[in-house]
Design a protein around this motif. Structure first.
Motif, PDB file in Angstrom:
ATOM      1  N   SER A  48       0.891  -1.007   0.074  1.00 38.98           N
ATOM      2  CA  SER A  48      -0.009  -0.141  -0.052  1.00 38.98           C
ATOM      3  C   SER A  48       0.945   1.265   0.181  1.00 38.98           C
ATOM      4  N   ASP A 170      -6.252  -0.410  -4.818  1.00 37.86           N
ATOM      5  CA  ASP A 170      -5.648  -1.397  -3.769  1.00 37.86           C
ATOM      6  C   ASP A 170      -6.408  -2.489  -2.973  1.00 37.86           C
ATOM      7  N   GLU A 171      -6.416  -3.829  -3.458  1.00 37.03           N
ATOM      8  CA  GLU A 171      -7.131  -4.647  -3.180  1.00 37.03           C
ATOM      9  C   GLU A 171      -8.679  -4.324  -3.369  1.00 37.03           C
TER      10      GLU A 171
END
Ligand SMILES: Nc1ncnc2c1ncn2[C@@H]1O[C@H](COP(=O)(O)OP(=O)(O)OP(=O)(O)O)[C@@H](O)[C@H]1O
Ligand SMILES: [Mg+2]
Lengths: 251, 780
Positions: A48, A170-171
């Motif tokens: 991240s 992000d995910e």
């Protein structure tokens, strides 16, 4: 193919209670235009953090980030904001829509940052919503009134409304069930096919298959890059290749 | 309970600034409540104690000897409600003139010999070592408020003769300490001096004081009225007072201060409560994640709600304790000046029960309000802990002004969204700003009327007055003295204007008497109807109208010197001088009950820019034979208003200072809460490319209606309520309609200033938006 994003020796550390923790220890990587790059790595590896750094959401300690031929690492916060609205789109893990507006307004608000024509943006948004299968009725709802899958799809519409150079995710499927996750991944694959550059962080191998390039992050550095080629659902060789790549790195 | 406290303290630790501000507010509220209640109740109970110690009677009647002939005494003796009556021989000088704080007052002066009569309720509290000649003992009120010292000259003017005395000591007395224009004032002389003094008068001035003790206090007014009704009063002069009335006179001014202070405390309380509600709502949004997690691990809604409520109760406790302690300190400082406003040494201190009581009340109010506000968190479901963590307590459902349809400029429509997004909070903020603008505006209106354009204030407090008051010489009387003086160089007009005493039934009333009310200058006196113009017309005090249950058009009968006549009421008047028991008559009207009446007092109005003192000297020299004296009334009024004005002024200045400080802190807090509520949205906005300036502009624009509407409502409140508010405050003084000047430019200036402060502050505080970073662990 041209390079759209380049990181050179990027370092970043967090200070917690006067103790310094080095998270990125010199990352070098290069993303080409039209890539669907996937960043993987164990929890806490700094994925991240790397994504924030690349997208200019967070500043870095040293190194260089060249994004669309701009050196963005020295930008002020506001200059960075203006840069982001044109060049970056974001899909977050959780529903990150403005909670005081309807879905359509969420998209319009993003779009209005780049153009003054409300009409034009509205037409574009409605077309995109149609593409992600969100009806007019749902477009008028508020984030608190919709499902996680709908929220994520609306998030994608918002991310691509300004035709950014790179979409950062992000995910994006992190909070969704399998089938909803597939819908979102299919969408990302779709826009990738139409030429959109995407950088996605994920934990999930099945998500990672979607990319043409997997970047493994370990201990604050790039621990290997696996070139997979374009996504093809039935290509088992591709799956094997990625599995081996990850196994070698202790996944 | 332990668990709840754990949560409470965890919450408390977090929001230091807000907590400090609330504590500060509560400290002020407690302080003001304790002080004002102590003054209001303490002064009364202290007066009661002093009365008990002096064994003061429930009814006090003093008058010339005729009033107490055998028949009349018998009325009291046979009244079963009366326990006993104690008579003392005194000198009774009706309408004697004394000077008090630079003002001439006409009082019923009662003189008695030291230690030589039944009446013993006075006590000498200060005395010279060597008693001088012509010694006199006067009430300590003369020292505290009347500008007298031991050894100073004390003059009594009675029936055109001035008697000189030297103050040998000060006394304290329940009934005789009073120095109000329409009441009795008592002095004590050493026995020899008393005898000498008494020898200068005829038997007409010999009188008595009757201390009437009754069995049931409640009956005081009835017993007194019955006695005065049945008694053959003839032409005899007298004055009377029940204990309750006396106590009211004694505590009037401190009570007004106390009421002012208390109303301010109530306003602060409203502000503090609004802020609490506002902050709790803001915190609920911020804490939503924590709350859902707490719920998911098994805390009940009730214990979480309690922890919120307890948090504010604890703050209240801290504030109240500090306020309570402060009140002891502050009281010891102001007690002196408060006490100088009455004639009994008020030895009251704050009873420890008082702060505790105030504390409990404020604490329970805060507990209830914060508990009810926090009840909202019941709606938070524990599953929020696991899925989309940032759900709002206020889930938005209605799409007010959707951006995709809006024709407004982009940032304006964003601001509109933000405004409606926190609609309830904004309403509350508007209310708070409105209250603040009202308080500030009201303070300014009072200040303006008391310090800048004082005419209105003096008018409301006084009856008719002019630049100069001259007294006719009775031995060389000119019927047209008013015209003679009015034609002097520099004089604008001069009228006979007399203040006399009349009676209706058994109630004494002051009567203002002049020929033509069209020539009087004080427009504040008649507040309903009009002045009398015919000889059978009368205007009476608003309070007496209520007391007698009369209104305009009714008739009322007056008597004086045994004559009784009916008058038709044409108007209601207000003056603070006589507690509302007064009336206006035309000269001819008064002559109906007193045919031999010759006016004696001339009011001289000067042209503008005429030197009052020079004019005074001129007429005194030129008309030596025609006038017996003249005074500079303007100067006298200024002097007598002086102490009162400076007291109110000081109070107002501290009020405005506190108001301004509160506005600053309050706005700071409210805007901070607003930013915190929107923190998550701002982060997202930044992530998708909004600059700090753009967000700041939105917040600023969304505050424009809040600041503007708040100020405008405050302004409207000033116009609608300021004078009503004044009437309540000054109502105890007999003022029915204080039409204070509300200067439009001044109020407008205040509102503009307030708005500017609001906007400026919003602008400064929203600077923190630049510290909001798009990424956060919470978000991604
Ligand atoms: N704001 C911060 N302050 C201090 N330390 C931080 C901060 N953000 C991240 N870290 C630390 O940096 C390291 C990397 O964090 P990062 O969020 O990049 O990990 P990640 O690879 O995304 O992990 P995950 O797969 O669990 O999301 C972690 O050890 C984390 O504790
Ligand atoms: Mg992560």
């Amino acid at each position: 193919m041209s390079t759209i994003l380049k990181a050179i020796n990027v370092k970043k550390s967090y200070a917690v209670d006067s103790r310094k923790q080095e998270v990125l220890k010199g990352v070098d990587l290069q993303i080409e235009k039209g890539d669907f790059a996937v960043i993987m790595g164990s929890s806490g590896a700094g994925k991240s953090t790397l994504l924030y750094a690349l997208s200019g959401m967070d500043n870095i300690d040293s190194g260089k980030i060249v994004f669309s031929n701009c050196n963005i690492e020295g930008y002020s916060a506001d200059k960075m904001s203006v840069f982001r609205r044109k060049h970056c789109g974001f899909v977050f893990q959780q529903n990150n829509l403005l909670d005081n507006m309807s879905l359509i307004d969420n998209v319009i608000v993003s779009g209005m940052l780049c153009t003054n024509s409300r009409k034009e943006i509205l037409a574009k948004a409605e077309k995109l919503f149609e593409k992600v299968n969100i009806s007019k009725e749902i477009q008028r709802k508020f984030p608190s009134q919709i499902s996680g899958g709908e929220a994520q799809r609306a998030g994608i519409v918002r991310a691509i409304i300004n035709e950014p150079d790179v979409v950062f995710a992000d995910e994006p499927t992190g909070s969704l069930d399998y089938s909803n996750g597939q819908v979102v991944l299919d969408l990302l694959t779709d826009i990738h096919k139409s030429g959109q550059t995407i950088i996605m962080v994920t934990h999930d191998i099945r998500s990672a298959f979607r990319g043409n390039k997997v970047i493994f992050v370990r201990d604050g550095m790039v621990g290997g890059i696996c070139e997979l080629g374009e996504y093809d659902e039935k290509d088992d060789e591709r799956k094997e290749k990625l599995r081996c790549f990850l196994e070698e790195r202790g996944w | 309970m332990k668990r709840i406290l754990l949560l409470t303290f965890a919450n408390l630790r977090r929001s230091g600034g807000q907590n400090a501000f609330l504590t500060f507010l509560i400290t002020l509220i407690t302080l003001f409540c304790v002080l004002s209640l102590t003054v209001m109740l303490g002064f009364m109970s202290c007066f009661d104690k002093a009365a008990e110690k002096a064994d003061a009677p429930e009814i006090f009647v003093a008058g010339q000897n005729e009033l107490f002939d055998a028949d009349n005494k018998n009325i009291l003796d046979t009244d079963s409600r009366v326990e006993r009556t104690v008579y003392s021989d005194v000198l009774y000088l009706d309408s004697a003139q004394i000077t008090f704080a630079g003002t001439k007052k006409s009082v019923a002066l009662i003189a008695m010999p030291l230690d030589k009569q039944e009446y013993k309720s006075y006590e000498i509290v200060e005395e010279m070592d060597d008693i001088p000649e012509n010694a006199i003992y006067v009430s300590r009120y003369f020292k505290e408020s009347g500008d007298y010292e031991l050894g100073e000259r004390f003059d009594i003017r009675y029936d055109k003769i001035v008697y000189h005395f030297v103050i040998a000591g000060f006394t304290e007395d329940i009934y005789l300490g009073c120095v109000h224009s329409d009441t009795q004032t008592g002095v004590v002389l050493p026995e020899d001096d008393y005898v000498n003094f008494a020898n200068r008068f005829s038997s007409n001035e010999n009188g008595k004081v009757a201390d009437i003790y009754i069995k049931d206090k409640e009956q005081a007014q009835a017993v007194m009225s019955d006695f005065l009704n049945k008694a053959e009063t003839g032409t005899s002069k007298y004055c009377s007072m029940t204990y309750d009335v006396c106590r009211n006179y004694a505590t009037m001014e401190p009570s007004i201060m106390a009421i002012l202070l208390l109303s301010f405390a109530v306003l602060l309380l409203i502000i503090a409560l609004s802020v609490t509600v506002y902050i709790i709502r803001g915190n609920l949004v911020r804490e939503i994640k924590n709350i859902s997690i707490l719920k998911s691990i098994g805390y009940s809604s009730n214990s979480i709600t309690l922890s919120f409520a307890l948090q504010y109760t604890i703050l209240t406790l801290i504030g109240a304790v500090i306020g309570g302690i402060l009140s002891f300190v502050v009281y010891s400082k102001i007690a002196g000046s408060m006490q100088s406003l009455t004639w009994i040494a008020i030895k009251t201190a704050i009873t420890p029960v008082m702060p505790v009581y105030v504390m409990l009340v404020i604490m329970s109010i805060f507990f209830m309000v914060s508990y009810i506000t926090a009840l909202k968190l019941r709606k938070v479901s524990p599953c929020k802990a696991f899925n989309s963590a940032q759900e709002q307590v206020n889930t938005f459902k209605k799409d007010v002004m959707p951006v995709y349809k809006s024709r407004l400029p982009f940032h304006v429509s964003m601001a509109v969204k933000m405004f409606f997004g926190s609609f309830k909070q904004n309403l509350m903020m508007i209310a708070v700003l409105a209250i603040i603008s009202f308080v500030l505006g009201y303070v300014a209106v009072l200040n303006y009327n008391i310090s800048v354009d004082t005419k209105k204030f003096v008018d409301v407090l006084m009856y008719e007055y002019a630049d100069i008051t001259a007294y006719a010489n009775p031995t060389n009387y000119y019927d047209d003295l008013d015209a003679i003086l009015g034609s002097e160089e520099g004089a604008d007009d001069a009228i006979f204007f007399e203040t006399l005493q009349v009676q209706t039934g058994n109630v004494n009333m002051y009567a203002y008497v002049t020929n033509d009310y069209g020539r009087t200058r004080n427009d504040s006196i008649v507040y309903e109807g009009c002045h009398p113009s015919a000889e059978n017309e009368i205007a009476i005090g608003g309070k007496s109208a209520v007391y007698f249950n009369k209104s305009i058009g009714d008739t009322i009968s007056l008597d004086s010197s045994g004559n009784k006549c009916e008058y038709t009421i044409t108007g209601l008047i207000q003056t603070s001088m006589d507690n509302g028991f007064d009336c206006e008559l035309t000269t001819d009207g008064y002559k109906r009950i007193n045919p031999g009446f010759k006016p004696n007092t001339v009011l001289i109005y000067l042209k503008e820019n005429v030197d009052t003192d020079a004019f005074l000297d001129t007429i005194i020299q030129k008309h030596q034979s025609q006038i017996s004296g003249a005074v500079n009334t303007k100067l006298t009024i200024e002097q007598s208003m002086g102490s009162y004005v400076s007291l109110v002024d000081g109070l107002l200045i501290s009020f405005s200072f506190i108001s301004v400080v509160i506005i600053w802190i309050l706005l700071y807090l409210l805007i901070k809460v607003q930013l915190r509520r929107n923190d998550r949205n701002f982060r997202i906005q930044k992530a998708i490319g909004f600059t700090s300036w753009q967000i700041r502009l939105e917040v600023f624009l969304s505050f424009v209606p809040v600041g503007a509407v708040g100020a405008v409502i405050g302004g409207l409140l000033i116009f609608l309520l300021a004078n009503k508010f004044s009437n309540t405050l000054f109502g105890t003084m007999g003022i029915m309609q204080a039409d204070f000047i509300i200067s439009y430019p001044m109020v407008a200036a205040i509102l503009v200033m307030l708005m500017t402060v609001t906007f400026l502050l919003t602008f400064i505080i929203t600077d923190r938006i630049k510290y909001i970073v798009p990424k956060s662990k919470n978000m991604l």
